[in-house]
Enzyme design. Structure first.
Site, PDB file in Angstrom:
ATOM      1  N   ASN A 112       0.476  61.462 106.267  1.00 21.12           N
ATOM      2  CA  ASN A 112       1.721  62.213 106.459  1.00 21.12           C
ATOM      3  C   ASN A 112       2.921  61.320 106.760  1.00 21.12           C
ATOM      4  O   ASN A 112       4.037  61.590 106.311  1.00 21.12           O
ATOM      5  CB  ASN A 112       1.540  63.268 107.548  1.00 21.12           C
ATOM      6  CG  ASN A 112       1.169  62.679 108.894  1.00 21.12           C
ATOM      7  OD1 ASN A 112       0.402  61.720 108.973  1.00 21.12           O
ATOM      8  ND2 ASN A 112       1.705  63.242 109.955  1.00 21.12           N
ATOM      9  N   GLY A 185      -5.458  60.853 112.598  1.00 20.30           N
ATOM     10  CA  GLY A 185      -5.871  61.866 111.626  1.00 20.30           C
ATOM     11  C   GLY A 185      -6.305  63.135 112.322  1.00 20.30           C
ATOM     12  O   GLY A 185      -5.773  63.505 113.368  1.00 20.30           O
ATOM     13  N   GLU A 207      -5.747  59.215 117.598  1.00 18.16           N
ATOM     14  CA  GLU A 207      -4.473  59.940 117.578  1.00 18.16           C
ATOM     15  C   GLU A 207      -4.662  61.152 116.677  1.00 18.16           C
ATOM     16  O   GLU A 207      -4.642  61.032 115.445  1.00 18.16           O
ATOM     17  CB  GLU A 207      -3.354  59.029 117.061  1.00 18.16           C
ATOM     18  CG  GLU A 207      -3.041  57.850 117.966  1.00 18.16           C
ATOM     19  CD  GLU A 207      -2.460  58.263 119.310  1.00 18.16           C
ATOM     20  OE1 GLU A 207      -2.040  59.424 119.444  1.00 18.16           O
ATOM     21  OE2 GLU A 207      -2.437  57.423 120.224  1.00 18.16           O
ATOM     22  N   CYS A 240       2.444  65.510 112.976  1.00 19.53           N
ATOM     23  CA  CYS A 240       1.420  65.864 113.967  1.00 19.53           C
ATOM     24  C   CYS A 240       2.014  66.497 115.215  1.00 19.53           C
ATOM     25  O   CYS A 240       1.337  67.268 115.909  1.00 19.53           O
ATOM     26  CB  CYS A 240       0.582  64.648 114.331  1.00 19.53           C
ATOM     27  SG  CYS A 240       1.535  63.255 114.978  1.00 19.53           S
ATOM     28  N   GLU A 329      -4.545  73.915 113.531  1.00 15.64           N
ATOM     29  CA  GLU A 329      -3.238  73.300 113.289  1.00 15.64           C
ATOM     30  C   GLU A 329      -2.779  73.597 111.860  1.00 15.64           C
ATOM     31  O   GLU A 329      -3.560  73.488 110.909  1.00 15.64           O
ATOM     32  CB  GLU A 329      -3.337  71.789 113.501  1.00 15.64           C
ATOM     33  CG  GLU A 329      -2.006  71.066 113.354  1.00 15.64           C
ATOM     34  CD  GLU A 329      -2.122  69.563 113.584  1.00 15.64           C
ATOM     35  OE1 GLU A 329      -1.074  68.905 113.696  1.00 15.64           O
ATOM     36  OE2 GLU A 329      -3.261  69.049 113.641  1.00 15.64           O
TER      37      GLU A 329
END
Length: 454
Positions: A112, A185, A207, A240, A329
């Site tokens: 991303n 990820g 993360e 994120c 998410e």
């Protein structure tokens, strides 16, 4: 095993530790090459994500250059052993914490922000004196290719190298014994990586992500809507720490929606699809996943899609706790609005679910802000704005619980990739025999002494 992976891995294992001058030299070479390749990096990000040039510069390229600048300025100070007090019974002595590199680090980057989230961990690992193998995301192939060219042309492969590929290459890398693993990820893959690391007792940072809430309880609904629209639809929602859903009172919803509509037009024009400032979904698989989450009867704003262009318009939908879109998410340009009656209910809602990577709260009263800060656990938090905490390299960035473990950026990156070695250095004079056998008749005195000095 792939011969290239084996060759790089073995060469890095044999490379001596990086000195301060080595680290600065490597970072300067990386800095210059990033500047040289900036137009092609922008092109690669556009090809992978249709990322606007401004977003590419702000959140990818300049972010990395700023990180290098900070490290170059402060690394010598960070590397100095940190003196701490020594226990009185063992005086004279000096106690220090020494920062030493773990050794060889594996960095696995996402798609991303495929440039920034590869380079910033690399910078931190190099600053701490480690050698690095970087595995970019195959989902962003153009950026993966430019990362390979950047690293191979700027740095010696014994210090840093890129391994491109997919699941097979990642699996091969995870079968090797690294000294530290850094992964960005999703939680599913994070568990696989953590299991692989456990076989070698390898420390790691994860993360991850999660459903980051935006609690709206302010009277300034217009500005709250403006900042949420910006933070949510930056990079087409594929961030994120993007607000994943909004909690607000039912009586505030119409005003909030009207303001959101106004700012969508102000930011992207009457036809968002034609705006040069709005990105696209990374691929068809993610497009289909996102498109399936939108129920037409629930759409408050947007809902327009074009699969051939991987386009999903900025979309607001009404939802509740049991809605399908509220289970995982979103990671895309869809924002659910969930009605709550008051701040108590909003806090209780967030606490019923996994700890998010970020929490945003738009509130007027100091007492209410303090309640959110003290009662909600999250990786990071911003009061009255969204996502801007990433821009402050004085703040550690990372998750908690399901949203990850470990935190980095700036000095926090240096410390994350460093082993803190405890060193206590005693003199040969003023020997204290109280600790040595025989112990008879010493215990009472030792107890009294320890009470006095504790």
């Amino acid at each position: 095993m792939d011969n290239n992976i084996a060759t790089i891995y073995t060469a890095q294992k044999g490379r001596k530790e990086l000195s301060y001058n080595d680290r600065i030299s490597v970072l300067e070479a990386l800095e210059e090459r990033i500047k040289d390749l900036e137009p092609r990096i922008v092109d690669a990000l556009k090809a992978d994500l249709r990322k606007p040039r401004f977003e590419s510069f702000l959140s990818e390229i300049d972010f990395c250059l700023h990180e290098i600048k900070t490290v170059k300025k402060k690394l010598k100070k960070w590397m100095k052993p940190r003196r701490v007090c020594s226990p009185l019974p063992f005086m004279p002595a000096k106690s220090r914490i020494h920062f030493e590199p773990y050794g060889q680090v594996l960095v696995i980057a996402p798609w991303n922000y495929p440039f920034q989230l590869a380079i910033v961990p690399l910078i931190g690992a190099i600053a701490a004196g480690n050698k690095v193998i970087l595995k970019p995301s195959e989902v962003a192939p153009n950026t993966s290719s430019i990362l390979n060219e950047l690293i191979s042309s700027a740095l010696d492969s014994e210090i840093a190298a890129v391994v491109e590929g997919g699941v097979d290459e990642t699996t091969e890398l995870l079968n090797l014994k690294f000294d530290y693993i850094f992964y960005t990820g999703n939680g599913h893959v994070g568990r696989i990586i953590m299991a692989a690391a456990a076989k070698n007792l390898t420390p790691l940072t994860l993360e991850l992500g999660g459903k980051s809430p935006a609690i709206v309880g302010t009277k300034n609904l217009d500005l709250a809507a403006k900042r949420i629209v910006w933070g949510k639809f930056f990079n087409a929602g594929q961030t994120c720490v993007a607000p994943d859903y909004v909690l607000l009172r039912k009586e505030d919803q119409d005003e909030f929606i009207n303001s959101a509509k106004k700012y969508l037009v102000q930011f992207y024009g009457d036809n968002v699809k034609n705006s040069p400032d709005y990105g696209r979904i990374i691929n068809e698989r993610h497009f289909d996943r996102l498109n399936a989450l939108v129920k037409k009867d629930d759409v408050l704003i947007g809902g327009d899609v074009d699969k051939s262009d991987l386009y999903i318009s900025p979309t607001f939908i009404k939802a509740n706790e049991s809605s399908e879109i509220m289970q995982d998410e979103i990671f895309g340009p869809i924002l659910p609005l969930v009605n709550i009656d008051n701040l108590d209910e909003a806090i209780a809602y967030v606490k019923r679910h996994d700890k998010p990577l970020a929490c945003y709260a738009f509130l007027d009263k100091t007492s209410e802000k303090n309640r959110v800060i003290n009662e909600i656990s999250s990786g990071g938090m911003v009061i009255n704005d969204t996502i801007i905490h990433l821009s402050n390299d004085q703040l550690p960035f990372g998750g908690v619980g399901e949203s990850g473990m470990g935190a980095y950026h700036g000095k926090h990156s240096f410390e994350l990739f460093s082993h803190r070695k405890s060193v206590m250095n005693r003199a040969f004079f003023l020997e204290n025999d109280l600790r040595y056998p025989p112990y008879s008749k010493k215990e009472s005195f030792i107890r009294k002494l320890m009470n006095l000095i504790s």
